[in-house]
Enzyme design. Structure first.
Site, PDB file in Angstrom:
ATOM      1  CB  SER A 216      -0.932  -0.051   1.220  1.00 27.91           C
ATOM      2  OG  SER A 216      -1.860   1.005   1.207  1.00 27.91           O
ATOM      3  CG  ASP A 389      -7.428  -3.181  -2.498  1.00 24.87           C
ATOM      4  OD1 ASP A 389      -8.012  -2.334  -1.798  1.00 24.87           O
ATOM      5  OD2 ASP A 389      -6.191  -3.303  -2.553  1.00 24.87           O
ATOM      6  CG  HIS A 418      -5.589  -2.225   0.836  1.00 30.08           C
ATOM      7  ND1 HIS A 418      -5.067  -1.894  -0.398  1.00 30.08           N
ATOM      8  CD2 HIS A 418      -4.855  -1.504   1.735  1.00 30.08           C
ATOM      9  CE1 HIS A 418      -4.094  -1.030  -0.259  1.00 30.08           C
ATOM     10  NE2 HIS A 418      -3.932  -0.775   1.028  1.00 30.08           N
TER      11      HIS A 418
END
Length: 441
Positions: A216, A389, A418
């Site tokens: 991320s 996600d 995610h």
């Protein structure tokens, strides 16, 4: 403007008051014979058990002596909830070193190393995502956590922490109590933090290059570093990006609601504070430690509000450990930058917008924040995207990869959210096996 600000504050107060009452108050109409839950259908049925468990937990401990309470709690709580990264590593019988590189702008970053002096190839640096820390690579079981898997496969593993989280809250000149300490976003992570850690590893190990794995924001800060620091890209052997958040205009996560006020910097600071956002040592962490062992479904919903998760992919019994270690802290300015990222619909990545032309002019010599040039990022990159996600949706992930010049391979996992990339029980097979193959190429 004051009227709008007042309305927003009232709405936020009502929402938080409602959540607080649901969690902490024994509301009998939720669990009685004519339960309101019954009328809300199966989606809310799980909360019946949650409130009953809270009620039972309260009644168990409210008549205990201090000694009895301590004994009861010690039996109920997973000890890993209270371990730091070093303790998590050494509790597995593995060696651990602590390192503290300094950035050019004075931050002192905390790093952990699981050394493997006869390692296979260059060292591997793991970088966490937004509101997290190096703990995220250590809080699953030893056969499920990426850091342990890499070490057991023969790699020299380094775990990084960017400015402002629980391991990197020191500065050569400023205190966390000063606003100057928190005046940064992921721009500075890319400009200072990532280069400082990479250079430190190279100097310590003697390897001319390292491998980098970022989740991320950990991938975003690497992108920023690669497009900001001349000569930096030559120090990275391979870059593996898990759910890379370089473009997020189509975000479905609840975080996208921040975009409605992303243009009003003054209001955002008044709502979320001028300095630290979601501090690890606040009441949220304390609540998680007490409530989660008895109400895992509740914590699952709170923890994965932004990131999302598939209950079938996570070990529910580990949720108390996850929530005890997260959120790990960041700055309000960084959260504002992410709100600006969601609001940006131009398929580019911008530096932080200070909200006023004269402040942008002071920092950038332009009234507008500069655009990152993706064409300058020539590091060999392997990317993993999740089909479920909600933070980095598949279309945004695909668009980012189409703009970068050296994508060696991309992998799409339809069922992954995610946070599944760091905590899914099947990540060792679904993701990390491929990661090992990439590193061994």
């Amino acid at each position: 403007m004051n009227g709008l600000k007042l309305i927003l504050l009232v709405l936020l107060t009502v929402v938080f008051a409602w959540i607080f009452s649901l969690v902490f108050c024994r509301v009998e109409y939720y669990t009685g014979e004519n339960s309101l839950v019954d009328g809300l259908g199966s989606d809310f049925q799980q909360y019946d058990d949650i409130f009953k468990n809270i009620y039972t937990f309260e009644n168990k401990i409210k008549h205990f002596t201090a000694a009895e309470t301590l004994k009861f709690v010690s039996e109920k709580l997973d000890p890993e909830m209270f371990m730091n990264a070093t303790q998590l590593i050494t509790s597995k019988g593995l060696p651990c070193e602590e390192h503290f590189p300094h950035t050019e702008d004075g931050f002192i970053l905390g790093m952990q190393r699981i050394p493997h002096h006869s390692s296979k190839g260059p060292p591997v640096l793991l970088m966490h995502g937004l509101l997290s820390s190096s703990d995220c690579f250590l809080t699953n079981l030893i056969n499920e956590s990426l850091a342990y898997i890499l070490h057991n496969a023969g790699f020299d593993v380094w775990l990084g922490n960017v400015r402002g989280n629980v391991y990197s809250k020191k500065h050569e000149y400023y205190s966390p109590d000063e606003l100057k300490f928190w005046a940064w976003s992921f721009d500075e992570m890319g400009q200072y933090d990532i280069p400082a850690m990479v250079e430190y590893i190279i100097n310590t190990t003697g390897h001319p290059k390292i491998n980098y794995i970022g989740h991320s924001q950990g991938a975003t800060s690497m992108l920023a570093a690669g497009m900001h620091k001349k000569g930096f890209n030559a120090k990275i052997n391979k870059f593996i990006a898990l759910a890379p958040a370089g473009l997020v205009p189509n975000m479905k996560s609840p975080m996208h609601y921040l975009t409605y006020i992303a243009g009003n910097i003054k209001m955002l600071y008044s709502l979320f504070g001028d300095g630290e956002f979601l501090p690890h040592t606040g009441w949220l962490s304390a609540v998680a430690k007490i409530i989660c062992p008895e109400t895992e479904k509740l914590c699952e919903n709170v923890l994965f509000l932004f990131g999302g998760a598939d209950a079938a992919n996570i070990n529910i019994t580990r949720v108390p450990v996850y929530t005890a270690h997260n959120p790990a802290g960041t700055s309000t300015q960084n959260m504002i930058h992410w709100a600006q990222m969601v609001k940006n619909k131009h398929n580019n990545m911008l530096h932080y917008d200070y909200g006023y032309w004269y402040l942008n002019l002071k920092h950038y010599h332009s009234i507008y924040p500069p655009v990152y040039d993706f064409s300058e990022f020539d590091i060999s990159m392997y990317a993993f995207c999740g089909g479920s996600d909600t933070l980095v949706v598949p279309n945004d992930c695909a668009k980012l990869l189409s703009l970068l010049p050296d994508i060696k391979h991309s992998y799409f996992i339809p069922e992954y959210t995610h946070l599944d990339f760091i905590w899914a029980v099947n990540a060792a097979i679904t993701v990390y096996k491929t990661v090992l193959d990439i590193l061994l190429l």
